[in-house]
Design an enzyme around this catalytic site. Structure first.
Site, PDB file in Angstrom:
ATOM      1  N   ASP A 176      63.168   5.001  79.634  1.00 17.77           N
ATOM      2  CA  ASP A 176      62.974   6.429  79.913  1.00 17.77           C
ATOM      3  C   ASP A 176      64.258   7.081  80.463  1.00 17.77           C
ATOM      4  OD1 ASP A 176      61.384   8.710  80.033  1.00 17.77           O
ATOM      5  OD2 ASP A 176      59.711   7.671  80.987  1.00 17.77           O
TER       6      ASP A 176
ATOM      7  N   TRP B 259      63.479  11.960  75.273  1.00 21.88           N
ATOM      8  CA  TRP B 259      62.708  13.172  74.925  1.00 21.88           C
ATOM      9  C   TRP B 259      63.454  14.122  73.977  1.00 21.88           C
ATOM     10  CZ3 TRP B 259      63.829  13.407  80.568  1.00 21.88           C
ATOM     11  CH2 TRP B 259      63.131  12.415  81.263  1.00 21.88           C
ATOM     12  N   GLY B 260      64.386  13.573  73.187  1.00 23.39           N
ATOM     13  CA  GLY B 260      65.082  14.421  72.215  1.00 23.39           C
ATOM     14  C   GLY B 260      66.279  15.164  72.786  1.00 23.39           C
TER      15      GLY B 260
ATOM     16  N   ASP C  35      56.433  14.977  76.437  1.00 23.50           N
ATOM     17  CA  ASP C  35      55.210  14.159  76.430  1.00 23.50           C
ATOM     18  C   ASP C  35      54.054  14.814  75.673  1.00 23.50           C
ATOM     19  OD1 ASP C  35      56.787  12.665  78.049  1.00 23.50           O
ATOM     20  OD2 ASP C  35      55.307  12.463  79.658  1.00 23.50           O
TER      21      ASP C  35
END
Ligand code: GLA
Length: 374
Positions: free
Chosen positions: A126, A161-162, A183
């Site tokens: 993450d 997350w791009g 998310d």
């Protein structure tokens, strides 16, 4: 290590959030076997955030929370392996994980070795609490190198997350999949907006490194961490799954498999959809929107000279979606035709050389597998 088709498995976050334990993970893995999900290809059982203690031990190693994982991670990993599945875990490129547990920033080599010693086969990585002065790409690359240096085959699942145009550089870091969006939550609008946000980025997804549009919410039935009671119908789940398969996305279930309804097992083990998702050529679809963005049509080349066509209705009202052959360069004068079989109903349409359309309920879709004919 080449991961030649998009990974499939289950991840704890969507349903369990921080409510994870050895018992939950084992009983989910058991259910994956007994419900036929393992046999259908769902092989990675991944523990997401919240498995560790807040402090590392005196040697700087991460420690599984003993209240939740009383026998430690090696025993759990042995159990998952004994079922013929693979074991995944979670960490973060930043100082802390998103839920505030230790991150791997500047501990990459220790943590990678710890994971390898535990028999980890998959690491989701993450991006919370990542220092603003550091370069994300280097830290994804650092962890990738740390994992490879252990000598163990570990799927590296990047999750930033791009951000930072990740699709342009992530392949060069050795990662095998990369989260491309924020998310997901259990609602149709989330599957729709995630899909639309990737329309111009799917071209970066190919064999070995796949665009991860987040875990599936199929069959969550309103239960759990990102569940929304009453928001999703089975049509929503169906179209969500079809959307992921048409672009060749990783398929990570996020529901409580132990109480999964048979209809949902049927959906996520649909052989035709899985074949479309995991086709060995890994083509991304041509997406046309001549009827507007709420009625997109996907055309995807498959191996063996086959193809898939999907008609979607993203709208809140009933509506007609269509396939216009000329939109993808297929003229009526081609001298051949298309024979189609709809994968949910078995409906056959033979000899297509022209426009056809389908009336679709709100959020519904039709997915056809096709062959060429004369
Ligand atoms: C981030 C990720 C999620 C999940 C949580 C855990 O939000 O995007 O998929 O892993 O962290 O805290």
């Amino acid at each position: 290590m080449v991961i030649s088709t998009p990974p499939m498995g289950w991840n704890s976050w969507n349903t369990f959030g921080d409510n994870i334990s050895e018992d939950v993970i084992k009983t989910i893995a058991d259910a994956m076997v007994s419900k036929g999900l393992k046999d259908a290809g769902y092989e990675y059982v991944v523990i997401d955030d919240c498995w560790a203690l807040k402090e590392r031990d005196k040697d700087g190693k991460m420690v599984p929370n003993p209240d939740r994982f009383p026998n430690g991670m090696k025993a759990l990993s042995d159990y998952i392996h004994s079922l013929g599945m693979k074991f995944g875990i979670y960490s973060c490129a930043g100082l802390l994980t998103c839920a505030g547990f230790p991150g791997s920033f500047d501990h990459e080599f220790t943590d990678a070795q710890t994971f390898a010693d535990w028999g980890v086969d998959f690491l989701k990585y993450d991006f919370c609490f990542f220092p603003k002065t550091a370069v994300g790409r280097n830290y994804y690359n650092r962890m990738s190198m740390a994992l490879k240096a252990t000598g163990r085959d570990i799927v590296f699942s990047a999750c930033n997350w791009g951000l930072d145009e990740v699709e342009k550089w992530i392949r060069s870091t050795g990662a095998h999949l990369y989260r491309s969006t924020g998310d997901i939550g259990e609602r149709f609008s989330a599957a729709r907006s995630i899909s639309m946000s990737q329309w111009d980025k799917e071209k970066y997804s190919a064999t070995g490194c796949y665009n991860d549009m987040d875990m599936l919410f199929c069959g969550m039935d309103g239960i759990g961490n990102v569940g929304h009671p009453g928001l999703c119908t089975d049509i929503d789940y169906k179209t969500h799954f079809a959307l992921w398969c048409m672009v060749g996305a990783p398929l990570m279930l996020g529901n409580d498999v132990r109480r999964m309804r048979p209809e949902m097992v049927d959906l996520v083990t649909n052989k035709d959809l899985l074949r479309i998702d995991r086709d060995e050529e890994c083509r991304v679809p041509i997406i046309t929107k001549t009827k507007g963005e709420m009625h997109p049509t996907y055309f995807k080349h498959l191996s063996n000279n086959e193809f898939a066509i999907a008609l979607f209705n993203f709208a809140e009202d009933e509506g007609r979606s269509d396939f216009r052959p000329w939109d993808i360069g297929f003229p009526k004068t081609a001298g051949f035709k298309l024979d189609l079989r709809e994968v949910f109903t078995g409906e056959e349409i033979k000899g297509v050389d022209d426009y056809f359309s389908a009336e679709l309920a709100p959020h519904d879709c039709k997915v056809y597998l096709g062959k060429y004919s004369v």
